[in-house]
Design a protein around this motif. Structure first.
Motif, short mmCIF file in Angstrom:
data_model
loop_
_atom_site.label_atom_id
_atom_site.label_comp_id
_atom_site.label_asym_id
_atom_site.label_seq_id
_atom_site.Cartn_x
_atom_site.Cartn_y
_atom_site.Cartn_z
N VAL A 87 -17.40 -6.83 5.33
CA VAL A 87 -16.80 -6.88 6.66
C VAL A 87 -17.26 -8.15 7.40
N HIS A 88 -16.30 -8.89 7.93
CA HIS A 88 -16.62 -10.04 8.77
C HIS A 88 -16.78 -9.54 10.21
N VAL A 89 -17.97 -9.68 10.76
CA VAL A 89 -18.25 -9.28 12.14
C VAL A 89 -18.23 -10.55 13.00
N ILE A 90 -17.37 -10.54 14.04
CA ILE A 90 -17.13 -11.74 14.85
C ILE A 90 -17.58 -11.49 16.29
N PRO A 91 -18.83 -11.83 16.66
CA PRO A 91 -19.26 -11.71 18.05
C PRO A 91 -18.77 -12.88 18.89
N VAL A 92 -18.45 -12.60 20.16
CA VAL A 92 -17.87 -13.60 21.06
C VAL A 92 -18.60 -13.54 22.41
N THR A 93 -19.00 -14.71 22.92
CA THR A 93 -19.67 -14.77 24.22
C THR A 93 -18.93 -15.67 25.21
N CYS A 94 -17.75 -16.15 24.85
CA CYS A 94 -16.99 -17.07 25.70
C CYS A 94 -15.78 -16.36 26.29
N PRO A 95 -15.63 -16.35 27.62
CA PRO A 95 -14.49 -15.66 28.24
C PRO A 95 -13.13 -16.18 27.77
N SER A 96 -12.96 -17.50 27.60
CA SER A 96 -11.65 -18.02 27.20
C SER A 96 -11.30 -17.58 25.78
N ILE A 97 -12.29 -17.54 24.88
CA ILE A 97 -12.04 -17.07 23.51
C ILE A 97 -11.77 -15.56 23.53
N ALA A 98 -12.53 -14.83 24.36
CA ALA A 98 -12.31 -13.39 24.49
C ALA A 98 -10.89 -13.10 24.97
N ASN A 99 -10.41 -13.89 25.93
CA ASN A 99 -9.05 -13.72 26.42
C ASN A 99 -8.02 -14.06 25.36
N GLU A 100 -8.33 -15.01 24.51
CA GLU A 100 -7.41 -15.35 23.42
C GLU A 100 -7.26 -14.18 22.46
N PHE A 101 -8.38 -13.49 22.20
CA PHE A 101 -8.32 -12.30 21.35
C PHE A 101 -7.51 -11.19 22.00
N LEU A 102 -7.81 -10.89 23.27
CA LEU A 102 -7.26 -9.68 23.90
C LEU A 102 -6.01 -9.92 24.75
N ARG A 103 -5.55 -11.13 24.84
CA ARG A 103 -4.28 -11.40 25.54
C ARG A 103 -3.26 -12.03 24.59
N LYS A 104 -3.58 -13.21 24.11
CA LYS A 104 -2.64 -13.88 23.22
C LYS A 104 -2.42 -13.10 21.93
N HIS A 105 -3.51 -12.51 21.40
CA HIS A 105 -3.44 -11.78 20.12
C HIS A 105 -3.78 -10.31 20.28
N ASP A 106 -3.47 -9.74 21.43
CA ASP A 106 -3.84 -8.36 21.70
C ASP A 106 -3.32 -7.39 20.65
N ALA A 107 -2.07 -7.59 20.21
CA ALA A 107 -1.47 -6.67 19.24
C ALA A 107 -2.21 -6.71 17.91
N GLU A 108 -2.67 -7.89 17.50
CA GLU A 108 -3.35 -8.00 16.21
C GLU A 108 -4.76 -7.43 16.24
N PHE A 109 -5.32 -7.24 17.45
CA PHE A 109 -6.70 -6.74 17.54
C PHE A 109 -6.78 -5.44 18.33
N ALA A 110 -5.77 -4.61 18.18
CA ALA A 110 -5.69 -3.35 18.94
C ALA A 110 -6.26 -2.16 18.19
N SER A 111 -6.81 -2.37 17.01
CA SER A 111 -7.30 -1.23 16.23
C SER A 111 -8.81 -1.09 16.35
N ARG A 112 -9.32 -0.01 15.79
CA ARG A 112 -10.75 0.29 15.76
C ARG A 112 -11.19 0.51 14.31
N PRO A 113 -12.47 0.28 14.02
CA PRO A 113 -12.95 0.48 12.65
C PRO A 113 -13.11 1.96 12.30
#
Length: 528
Positions: A87-113
């Motif tokens: 498993v690749h674990v990807i921690p993020v501490t930057c708001p702009s990158i976090a927004n890219e995950f949860l806004r621009k790519h929200d559909a691709e990252f909407a699941s849970r492990p």
């Protein structure tokens, strides 16, 4: 006849030579392409071991969240890739990158492990918060938004929240007037039980599973349940080796499985009899009016007038609802009060605001909340500086995706760091200081506790954000406003200041907050 094999070999030689040339050509082209066309790169991270990845380092560095943050600091990166097993674990501490995950790519990252703890706690993924993206989640999301936490439902349950706000004032009043306690109040105990009382009242229309206490405090049943809730929350997304090497689950090497199962047995001991009795009442006609969330869940019907939810789903949802309402508001209020006592001018400014809005002839009501902007600024600062957990629940990528010019493989676990976002020095000046004024708006417009730009995390955002933001915000502001309006607070006589260091297990203060409290309103206001 004797020349036939020889002649055949002569015919095959040109074919073999041609085949060899073609293979060599393809190999050369492939190597050439690999050198010319650069493969997308993963975020920076430690070099993984074969098969195990970085599991050896994870197991030898506790707490794991601190190890991850130290790695990112040493690498000077705001996004990293740590391979745990496969498993690749990807921690993020930057708001702009976090927004890219949860806004621009929200559909691709909407699941849970899929993890050991979430499987058990969600009864096989039949709930909402910790289930993978899919039809079950969509079904539950509709129910949460339309039936459980709609603005209309929120308004209709206001009297239940008021009852618990009144009761907690009565309880604190009795604690600080108790001679044996010498005016000392365990604030963590108060905040956690208030949050669980409100949630219990909304689900089951009761404050107590047992008889409770005459002073308004919890009985042994409620104490056991609250302790169990925080045990389950501690393990729900713990870094367990069996979640990255699935065949190890059978061995329960870290003891997590045993603790989660025992915790669920204790929760079910209180919930299941009440749910089963209520379902009988609806079935035999003894009950026909919706008085709480359990009634709502039982009454839901599909297009064919059949029950929308099974008893398994209802039982699992009541547990998840109890877990969801416990830790975030209670921790924010405890930490805010600790910071206020250490900086009396902040506490006094908040008191002055509440006195101006409310006066001293009544208790704070929910209708006062829009006018308590400085108080909300203090709470926002607590969410920023003292998050209740190091990371948000993981978001799992459903496809290979490029984010921030990095390759995020399918199946990666993306962790938004509440610590890293809230204390990012590129976003916040003096990030380790408690400064509520940084949240105030220059035009004096109304503040809210949520932070959609992910400069810190209060209740999350995106598809997997908290569906009960209004309730969580109301509970948080109401509790803090009542506490500082109804009581004066100071450090115990033996302390000059409050220790605001964090526990090595996550976000809570290392020691429960204990303060000296004194009533500051007329005594009759404290009685229900």
């Amino acid at each position: 006849m004797g020349y036939a094999p020889y002649i055949s070999c002569l015919h095959l030689q040109p074919l073999l030579i041609s085949l060899f040339v073609v293979i060599c050509g393809f190999t050369i082209i492939k190597v050439f392409k690999n050198h010319i066309i650069q493969k997308p790169k993963l975020p920076p991270g430690p070099k993984p071991w074969p098969i195990l990845g970085n599991l050896p380092e994870m197991l030898s560095n506790k707490p794991v969240f601190q190890w991850i943050h130290n790695l990112m600091q040493d690498m000077n990166t705001e996004i990293a890739c740590i391979r745990l097993g496969n498993v690749h674990v990807i921690p993020v501490t930057c708001p702009s990158i976090a927004n890219e995950f949860l806004r621009k790519h929200d559909a691709e990252f909407a699941s849970r492990p899929l993890t050991m703890a979430t499987d058990i706690i969600s009864s096989g993924y039949v709930t909402i918060a910790i289930v993978p993206f899919g039809e079950q989640w969509k079904k539950m999301r509709r129910i949460f938004v339309n039936d459980l936490f709609s603005p209309l439902r929120h308004h209709s349950f206001q009297h239940k929240r008021n009852e618990e706000a009144d009761n907690i004032m009565f309880y604190v009043y009795n604690r600080c007037n108790n001679v044996n306690d010498k005016g000392l109040v365990n604030v963590r105990d108060v905040t956690q039980h208030y949050c669980c009382n409100v949630t219990r009242k909304m689900i089951f229309n009761t404050r107590y599973f047992g008889k409770g206490r005459v002073d308004g405090g919890p009985g042994p049943e409620e104490v056991e349940q609250v302790n169990t809730i925080f045990t389950l929350l501690k393990h729900v997304y713990a870094f367990s080796v069996s979640d990255y090497v699935a065949w190890l689950r059978a061995f329960d090497l870290d003891g997590h499985k045993r603790k989660v199962k025992e915790g669920m047995r204790r929760m079910e001991k209180y919930h299941d009899p009440m749910i089963e009795e209520r379902m009988k009442q609806w079935k035999n006609g003894a009950k026909s009016v919706e008085e709480d969330l359990l009634d709502v869940l039982i009454s839901l019907k599909d297009d064919n007038n059949n029950p929308t939810l099974t008893i398994k789903e209802i039982k699992a949802l009541t547990i998840e609802l109890m877990l969801g309402g416990a830790d975030n508001p209670s921790n924010a209020v405890e930490c805010t009060l600790a910071e206020m006592v250490n900086q009396p001018h902040i506490l006094q400014q908040a008191i002055d605001e509440v006195d101006k809005v409310v006066g001293k002839q009544r208790m704070v009501q929910e209708s006062d909340i829009p006018n308590l902007n400085y108080l909300k600024a203090c709470l926002r600062e607590a969410f920023r500086l003292h998050p209740v957990v190091p990371f948000n629940p993981p978001h799992v990528s459903s496809n290979d995706t490029m984010v921030a010019n990095y390759f995020i493989p399918k199946g990666s676990h993306v962790l938004l760091s509440r610590h890293g976002l809230g204390k990012n020095p590129k976003v916040w000046s003096e990030p380790h200081k408690f400064i509520p004024e940084r949240h105030q708006k220059s035009d004096g417009s109304m503040l809210v506790l949520s932070e959609p730009d992910l400069k810190f995390v209060s209740f999350g955002t995106g598809r997997r954000g908290c569906p009960a933001v209004i309730l969580g915000s109301t509970m948080t502001v109401m509790l803090l406003a009542r506490l500082i309006h109804a009581f004066s607070w100071s450090a115990p006589p033996n302390l000059s200041s409050i220790n605001t260091l964090k526990s090595d297990k996550g976000g809570m203060l290392v020691e429960p907050l204990v303060l000296e409290a004194k009533p500051r309103l007329a005594s009759e206001l404290y009685y229900n």
